[in-house]
Scaffold this active site. Structure first.
Site, PDB file in Angstrom:
ATOM      1  N   GLN A  51       0.885  -1.181   0.163  1.00 52.06           N
ATOM      2  CA  GLN A  51       0.030   0.071   0.026  1.00 52.06           C
ATOM      3  C   GLN A  51       0.901   1.464   0.031  1.00 52.06           C
ATOM      4  O   GLN A  51       0.332   2.340  -0.279  1.00 52.06           O
ATOM      5  CB  GLN A  51      -0.949  -0.132   1.185  1.00 52.06           C
ATOM      6  CG  GLN A  51      -2.052  -1.330   1.068  1.00 52.06           C
ATOM      7  CD  GLN A  51      -2.859  -0.952   2.197  1.00 52.06           C
ATOM      8  OE1 GLN A  51      -2.635  -1.723   3.345  1.00 52.06           O
ATOM      9  NE2 GLN A  51      -3.954  -0.428   2.202  1.00 52.06           N
ATOM     10  N   CYS A  94     -11.017   0.177   3.580  1.00 53.94           N
ATOM     11  CA  CYS A  94      -9.363  -0.051   2.958  1.00 53.94           C
ATOM     12  C   CYS A  94      -8.988   1.543   2.853  1.00 53.94           C
ATOM     13  O   CYS A  94      -9.426   2.183   2.124  1.00 53.94           O
ATOM     14  CB  CYS A  94      -9.558  -0.944   1.559  1.00 53.94           C
ATOM     15  SG  CYS A  94      -7.970  -1.078   1.035  1.00 53.94           S
ATOM     16  N   HIS A 136      -7.743  -9.484   5.470  1.00 55.15           N
ATOM     17  CA  HIS A 136      -7.709  -8.334   4.581  1.00 55.15           C
ATOM     18  C   HIS A 136      -6.434  -8.079   4.382  1.00 55.15           C
ATOM     19  O   HIS A 136      -6.047  -7.800   3.117  1.00 55.15           O
ATOM     20  CB  HIS A 136      -8.401  -7.289   5.358  1.00 55.15           C
ATOM     21  CG  HIS A 136      -8.275  -5.895   4.675  1.00 55.15           C
ATOM     22  ND1 HIS A 136      -9.565  -5.288   4.196  1.00 55.15           N
ATOM     23  CD2 HIS A 136      -7.414  -5.112   3.993  1.00 55.15           C
ATOM     24  CE1 HIS A 136      -9.413  -4.034   3.836  1.00 55.15           C
ATOM     25  NE2 HIS A 136      -8.042  -4.019   3.446  1.00 55.15           N
ATOM     26  N   GLU A 137      -5.294  -7.974   5.138  1.00 57.26           N
ATOM     27  CA  GLU A 137      -4.000  -7.599   4.912  1.00 57.26           C
ATOM     28  C   GLU A 137      -2.891  -8.545   4.209  1.00 57.26           C
ATOM     29  O   GLU A 137      -2.526  -8.507   3.240  1.00 57.26           O
ATOM     30  CB  GLU A 137      -3.339  -7.320   6.406  1.00 57.26           C
ATOM     31  CG  GLU A 137      -3.851  -6.136   7.282  1.00 57.26           C
ATOM     32  CD  GLU A 137      -4.094  -4.845   6.485  1.00 57.26           C
ATOM     33  OE1 GLU A 137      -3.347  -4.581   5.470  1.00 57.26           O
ATOM     34  OE2 GLU A 137      -4.920  -4.035   6.988  1.00 57.26           O
TER      35      GLU A 137
HETATM   36  O1  K1U Z   1      -5.472  -2.369   4.880  1.00 54.92           O
HETATM   37  C1  K1U Z   1      -5.996  -1.285   4.930  1.00 54.92           C
HETATM   38  O2  K1U Z   1      -6.491  -0.684   3.876  1.00 54.92           O
HETATM   39  C2  K1U Z   1      -6.443  -0.786   6.249  1.00 54.92           C
HETATM   40  C3  K1U Z   1      -7.756  -1.161   6.797  1.00 54.92           C
HETATM   41  C4  K1U Z   1      -7.812  -2.250   7.610  1.00 54.92           C
HETATM   42  C5  K1U Z   1      -9.136  -2.751   7.706  1.00 54.92           C
HETATM   43  C6  K1U Z   1     -10.288  -2.190   8.460  1.00 54.92           C
HETATM   44  C7  K1U Z   1     -11.556  -2.862   8.670  1.00 54.92           C
HETATM   45  C8  K1U Z   1     -11.719  -4.032   8.190  1.00 54.92           C
HETATM   46  C9  K1U Z   1     -10.753  -4.721   7.648  1.00 54.92           C
HETATM   47  C10 K1U Z   1      -9.274  -4.265   7.229  1.00 54.92           C
HETATM   48  C11 K1U Z   1      -8.198   0.255   7.736  1.00 54.92           C
HETATM   49  O3  K1U Z   1      -7.783   0.496   8.670  1.00 54.92           O
HETATM   50  S1  K1U Z   1      -9.651   1.193   7.020  1.00 54.92           S
HETATM   51  C12 K1U Z   1      -9.647   2.261   8.317  1.00 54.92           C
HETATM   52  C13 K1U Z   1     -10.448   1.671   9.486  1.00 54.92           C
HETATM   53  O4  K1U Z   1     -10.799   0.975   9.552  1.00 54.92           O
HETATM   54  C14 K1U Z   1     -10.108   2.732  10.740  1.00 54.92           C
HETATM   55  C15 K1U Z   1      -9.638   4.006  10.869  1.00 54.92           C
HETATM   56  C16 K1U Z   1      -9.834   4.520  11.972  1.00 54.92           C
HETATM   57  C17 K1U Z   1     -10.162   4.086  13.158  1.00 54.92           C
HETATM   58  C18 K1U Z   1     -10.948   2.909  12.848  1.00 54.92           C
HETATM   59  C19 K1U Z   1     -10.811   2.297  11.948  1.00 54.92           C
HETATM   60 ZN    ZN Z   2      -6.854  -2.420   2.797  1.00 54.29          ZN
END
Ligand code: K1U
Ligand code: ZN
Length: 183
Positions: A51, A94, A136-137
């Site tokens: 990313q 994401c 997801h990661e």
């Molecule tokens: O991989 C990424 O794009 C990061 C993604 C991770 C994720 C979130 C939710 C479910 C599965 C995977 C994120 O962090 S999106 C942003 C987010 O979820 C968040 C941001 C600020 C506070 C709390 C959550």
């Molecule tokens: Zn993501």
């Protein structure tokens, strides 16, 4: 330490399969530092190195609650060794597809083998948000995005929206002489 720009859909690099880390050295430790800085600045709860444009199998996460101390987690060469038959549905977001959220069904529980910053191998069992986020990661390390798990209709709609936004940003950048956005 440095915060990096996060690649956005439809950047083709997000579709690369990342390479395994052969040796956990100072370069990998510096990459992890930059990933945490980028993830906390976004803000997000997870980040895969692709990313920020680095196609290595490195993932960081922090699932601590808003008023809790940070709980940084690092997964080098993470791989799922077992997944439950039981499935759960969670809303996902994401950082590479900002402000788009959708429900995704995945195994409720997974076992993940990974290396830490000392190169030591571990296996952890994940459920709840941890299971959702690590799956997801790990998908990111394989060039898979969460929109690949939703309906084609919804996916086509979001890809179209982000492709149009990237083209508009690219045209704007060429008018003002700023760097062109890759799409
Ligand atoms: O991989 C990424 O794009 C990061 C993604 C991770 C994720 C979130 C939710 C479910 C599965 C995977 C994120 O962090 S999106 C942003 C987010 O979820 C968040 C941001 C600020 C506070 C709390 C959550
Ligand atoms: Zn993501």
């Amino acid at each position: 330490m440095a915060s990096h720009e996060i690649l956005k859909l439809p950047d083709k690099r997000l579709r690369l399969k990342s390479e395994p880390v052969k040796r956990v050295d100072t370069g990998i430790r510096a990459l992890v530092d930059d990933m945490f800085e980028t993830m906390y600045a976004a803000p997000g709860i997870g980040l895969a190195s692709i990313q920020i444009g680095v196609p290595k199998r490195v993932v960081v996460m922090d699932l601590s609650k808003k008023d809790e101390a940070h709980k940084p987690l690092v997964f080098i060469n993470p791989e799922i060794t077992w997944a439950s038959d039981e499935k759960s549905t969670h809303e996902e977001g994401c950082l590479s597809i900002p402000e788009y959220y959708e429900e995704v069904e995945r195994p409720s529980e997974v076992k993940v083998k990974y290396q830490d910053l000392d190169g030591k191998t571990h296996e952890v069992t994940a459920n709840g948000l941890f299971a959702t986020c690590i799956q997801h990661e790990i998908d990111h390390t394989n060039g898979v995005l969460f929109i690949d798990h939703i309906s084609k209709l919804k996916r086509d709609r979001v890809v179209k929206k982000f492709t149009k936004a990237a083209k508009t940003a690219g045209k704007e950048a060429s008018k003002t002489g700023k760097q062109k956005v890759e799409a």
